[in-house]
Design a protein around this motif. Sequence first.
Motif, PDB file in Angstrom:
ATOM      1  N   GLY A 185     -32.344  39.665  22.420  1.00 42.71           N
ATOM      2  CA  GLY A 185     -32.325  39.223  23.783  1.00 42.71           C
ATOM      3  C   GLY A 185     -32.740  37.597  23.850  1.00 42.71           C
ATOM      4  N   CYS A 186     -31.790  37.068  23.006  1.00 41.15           N
ATOM      5  CA  CYS A 186     -31.998  35.699  23.156  1.00 41.15           C
ATOM      6  C   CYS A 186     -31.730  34.679  24.400  1.00 41.15           C
ATOM      7  CB  CYS A 186     -31.176  34.825  22.184  1.00 41.15           C
ATOM      8  SG  CYS A 186     -29.175  34.859  22.217  1.00 41.15           S
ATOM      9  N   GLY A 187     -31.110  35.351  25.333  1.00 39.41           N
ATOM     10  CA  GLY A 187     -30.912  34.858  26.507  1.00 39.41           C
ATOM     11  C   GLY A 187     -30.056  33.334  26.683  1.00 39.41           C
ATOM     12  N   ASP A 188     -30.271  32.201  27.179  1.00 37.90           N
ATOM     13  CA  ASP A 188     -29.750  31.021  26.895  1.00 37.90           C
ATOM     14  C   ASP A 188     -29.825  30.468  25.751  1.00 37.90           C
ATOM     15  OD1 ASP A 188     -32.019  30.226  27.884  1.00 37.90           O
ATOM     16  OD2 ASP A 188     -31.376  29.009  29.602  1.00 37.90           O
ATOM     17  N   GLY A 189     -30.913  30.700  24.847  1.00 41.54           N
ATOM     18  CA  GLY A 189     -31.118  29.944  23.652  1.00 41.54           C
ATOM     19  C   GLY A 189     -32.479  28.813  23.885  1.00 41.54           C
ATOM     20  N   THR A 190     -33.135  28.901  24.800  1.00 43.15           N
ATOM     21  CA  THR A 190     -33.871  27.839  25.128  1.00 43.15           C
ATOM     22  C   THR A 190     -35.095  27.913  24.149  1.00 43.15           C
ATOM     23  OG1 THR A 190     -33.641  28.071  27.702  1.00 43.15           O
ATOM     24  CG2 THR A 190     -35.764  26.995  26.986  1.00 43.15           C
ATOM     25  N   LEU A 191     -35.327  28.940  23.503  1.00 43.50           N
ATOM     26  CA  LEU A 191     -36.490  28.827  22.408  1.00 43.50           C
ATOM     27  C   LEU A 191     -36.229  27.936  21.250  1.00 43.50           C
ATOM     28  CD1 LEU A 191     -38.998  29.807  21.186  1.00 43.50           C
ATOM     29  CD2 LEU A 191     -37.685  31.783  20.294  1.00 43.50           C
ATOM     30  N   TRP A 192     -34.921  27.960  21.078  1.00 38.91           N
ATOM     31  CA  TRP A 192     -34.421  27.160  19.867  1.00 38.91           C
ATOM     32  C   TRP A 192     -33.889  25.643  20.363  1.00 38.91           C
ATOM     33  CZ3 TRP A 192     -36.001  29.669  15.825  1.00 38.91           C
ATOM     34  CH2 TRP A 192     -35.863  30.938  16.078  1.00 38.91           C
ATOM     35  N   ASN A 193     -33.184  25.494  21.396  1.00 40.38           N
ATOM     36  CA  ASN A 193     -33.103  24.370  21.959  1.00 40.38           C
ATOM     37  C   ASN A 193     -34.351  23.292  22.111  1.00 40.38           C
ATOM     38  OD1 ASN A 193     -30.004  23.641  22.579  1.00 40.38           O
ATOM     39  ND2 ASN A 193     -30.458  25.891  23.063  1.00 40.38           N
ATOM     40  N   SER A 244     -34.107  43.581   6.259  1.00 38.70           N
ATOM     41  CA  SER A 244     -33.183  42.153   6.386  1.00 38.70           C
ATOM     42  C   SER A 244     -33.747  41.073   6.961  1.00 38.70           C
ATOM     43  CB  SER A 244     -32.059  42.533   7.196  1.00 38.70           C
ATOM     44  OG  SER A 244     -31.102  43.691   6.771  1.00 38.70           O
ATOM     45  N   PHE A 245     -34.743  41.073   7.425  1.00 31.11           N
ATOM     46  CA  PHE A 245     -35.677  40.067   8.106  1.00 31.11           C
ATOM     47  C   PHE A 245     -36.927  39.962   7.997  1.00 31.11           C
ATOM     48  CE2 PHE A 245     -31.777  40.939  10.715  1.00 31.11           C
ATOM     49  CZ  PHE A 245     -30.979  39.761  10.652  1.00 31.11           C
ATOM     50  N   ASP A 246     -37.594  38.455   7.772  1.00 26.68           N
ATOM     51  CA  ASP A 246     -39.062  38.479   7.715  1.00 26.68           C
ATOM     52  C   ASP A 246     -39.440  38.281   9.390  1.00 26.68           C
ATOM     53  OD1 ASP A 246     -38.806  37.751   4.748  1.00 26.68           O
ATOM     54  OD2 ASP A 246     -37.389  36.113   5.655  1.00 26.68           O
ATOM     55  N   LEU A 247     -38.773  37.994  10.175  1.00 24.89           N
ATOM     56  CA  LEU A 247     -39.459  37.900  11.477  1.00 24.89           C
ATOM     57  C   LEU A 247     -38.351  38.083  12.397  1.00 24.89           C
ATOM     58  CD1 LEU A 247     -41.355  36.371  13.474  1.00 24.89           C
ATOM     59  CD2 LEU A 247     -40.080  34.496  13.451  1.00 24.89           C
ATOM     60  N   VAL A 248     -38.942  38.870  13.499  1.00 23.64           N
ATOM     61  CA  VAL A 248     -38.069  39.539  14.704  1.00 23.64           C
ATOM     62  C   VAL A 248     -39.099  39.008  16.012  1.00 23.64           C
ATOM     63  CG1 VAL A 248     -37.142  41.254  15.993  1.00 23.64           C
ATOM     64  CG2 VAL A 248     -37.015  41.449  13.470  1.00 23.64           C
ATOM     65  N   ILE A 249     -38.098  38.504  16.897  1.00 21.05           N
ATOM     66  CA  ILE A 249     -38.530  37.778  18.195  1.00 21.05           C
ATOM     67  C   ILE A 249     -38.036  38.731  19.182  1.00 21.05           C
ATOM     68  CG2 ILE A 249     -39.138  35.898  19.434  1.00 21.05           C
ATOM     69  CD1 ILE A 249     -38.303  34.243  16.980  1.00 21.05           C
ATOM     70  N   ALA A 250     -38.756  39.038  20.286  1.00 24.54           N
ATOM     71  CA  ALA A 250     -38.190  39.692  21.513  1.00 24.54           C
ATOM     72  C   ALA A 250     -38.971  39.077  22.552  1.00 24.54           C
ATOM     73  CB  ALA A 250     -38.268  41.119  21.393  1.00 24.54           C
ATOM     74  N   ASN A 251     -38.659  38.151  23.070  1.00 31.78           N
ATOM     75  CA  ASN A 251     -39.173  37.442  23.994  1.00 31.78           C
ATOM     76  C   ASN A 251     -38.777  37.988  25.556  1.00 31.78           C
ATOM     77  OD1 ASN A 251     -40.678  35.371  25.680  1.00 31.78           O
ATOM     78  ND2 ASN A 251     -38.870  34.084  25.783  1.00 31.78           N
ATOM     79  N   HIS A 252     -39.913  38.690  26.500  1.00 31.44           N
ATOM     80  CA  HIS A 252     -39.792  39.278  27.698  1.00 31.44           C
ATOM     81  C   HIS A 252     -38.288  40.283  27.448  1.00 31.44           C
ATOM     82  CE1 HIS A 252     -42.840  37.016  28.827  1.00 31.44           C
ATOM     83  NE2 HIS A 252     -42.151  36.039  29.524  1.00 31.44           N
TER      84      HIS A 252
END
Length: 394
Positions: A185-193, A244-252
Motif C-alpha cells: 500500500g505504498c500510495g504515492d510513494g511519499t515515504l521514499w521521496n 524474502s524480506f527483512d522489513l515490511v512496511i504497511a503505513n495506514h
Amino acid sequence: MKLPGYYTSGQFAHMAEVSVRTIRYYDQQNILKPSYINESGARFYTDEDFVRLQQILLLKYLGFSLEDIREMTINDTDYHLMQNALNLQLKLIDDKIEQMQLVKQAIQDTSREISKNHTVNWSQMLHLIHLTGMEKSLKTQYQNASNISARIRLHEMYSQNQTGWFPWIYHNCKITDGMRILEIGCGDGTLWNENMAKLPQNISAVLSDISEGMLRDVRRRIGSDSRFSFQAFDCHRIPFASDSFDLVIANHVLFYCDDIAKVCREVSRILVPGGRFLCSTYGASHMQEITALVQEFDSRIQLSGDALYARFGLENGAELLAPYFSEISTQLYDDALYVTDAAPLIEYILSCHGNQNQYLLERYQDFRRFVEKKTLKGFHITKSAGLFICRNKI
C-alpha cells in the motif's frame, strides 16, 4: 451596458469555442455558475470563470461525467486548490498518453501478426481490449491521488511536530545496507521521496499497491533508481516466496484490509525469522474535531463509513498482531494540527470516504463561510497516530 472585466454569455462562449447552449447547460447543472446576473437575468462571466471552464472542458475531453466534474472542481475558487487540481490533471494526462502509446503498440503488433500469418492472435486482441478498458480506471486513479494529496497537504501545512510523519516513519524503519524491503500500500510513494537522501545505496525495495495507477505515479516520481521495483497486488495474497524480506512496511493500510489476520499471516511468511513488520494506524481520538465540525454544519454527514480505528487501531492493534509476531512495541507520534486557513481543511473534508459530498456540494459556499468562521482564530485538531513495530517469530 458593458461591465468592466465581465463577458456576456455569447462573448464567453466565443472565447472558449463552445456554444451558448453549452454554457447555459453548465449553469443549469451547477458546474459553472455566472459571476454576476443583472436585473433582467443576463448572465456575465469573468476571466476566473474562463479558467474554470477550461478545466471543465479538459476533464470532459478526458472522459469524466458531469457529476464527476462537479465534484472535482467545486473548490477551485481557492487559487492554491486550483493549482493542486491542475497538477493532478497533468498526471492524468500523462497516464492518458501512456495508455494511448500502449494501445498504439498493441494495434501495430496485431496488424503485423495478421499481415505475416494471415490469422488473428486472439491473445493479442484480448490484450488490446484490456488496454482500451484502462480508461475506466483513470477516474479512480485521479480521485485516489487527489484524496491522498489533500490529506498529506493538511498535515504538512499545520502539523505542530517539526519532524514530519514520513521522516518519523523512516527513522523507525532503521534501514541498513543490504536490506530487502517491501512496502504494501505504498500510495504515492511519499515515504521514499521525502527520505531519498538518507536511503543506503545497497538496498532493494519493492513498492506495491493494489492500484496500477498509483504505481505509475510512483514510478514517475522516483524515476530510474535501480534500488526500487514496483508490483501491483492484493496484500491478502503476496506473490513472493517465504523468507524474502527483512522489513515490511504497511503505513495506514491494515484497517482497510478485509481479512487482517490473513494479511498478517502473509507478512509473517515472507519475512525472514526475526525480520520486522512496521504498521501504522490511528487512535479513537484522531481528528475528532473535524467530525464534530461537519456534523455541526449537517448532522447527516459521516466522513467515513467505518470507524477505521475500531478495525485496527492503537487501542486494539497489538492484540490483533500478537498471534503472528513477537516483541510488539508501540511508538506514538506526538502531534496536533492548528489550522488557520479554511481552504486546506475543506479540501481534506471533501477527500474523505464518507457521504459528505452528498450534502456539501450543493451548499458549498455556505459551508465555506462556516469553516472560515471556525478557522478565523485558529482551529485545533487532535492527532492520535502511531506505529507498531513487530519482530517476526523465529
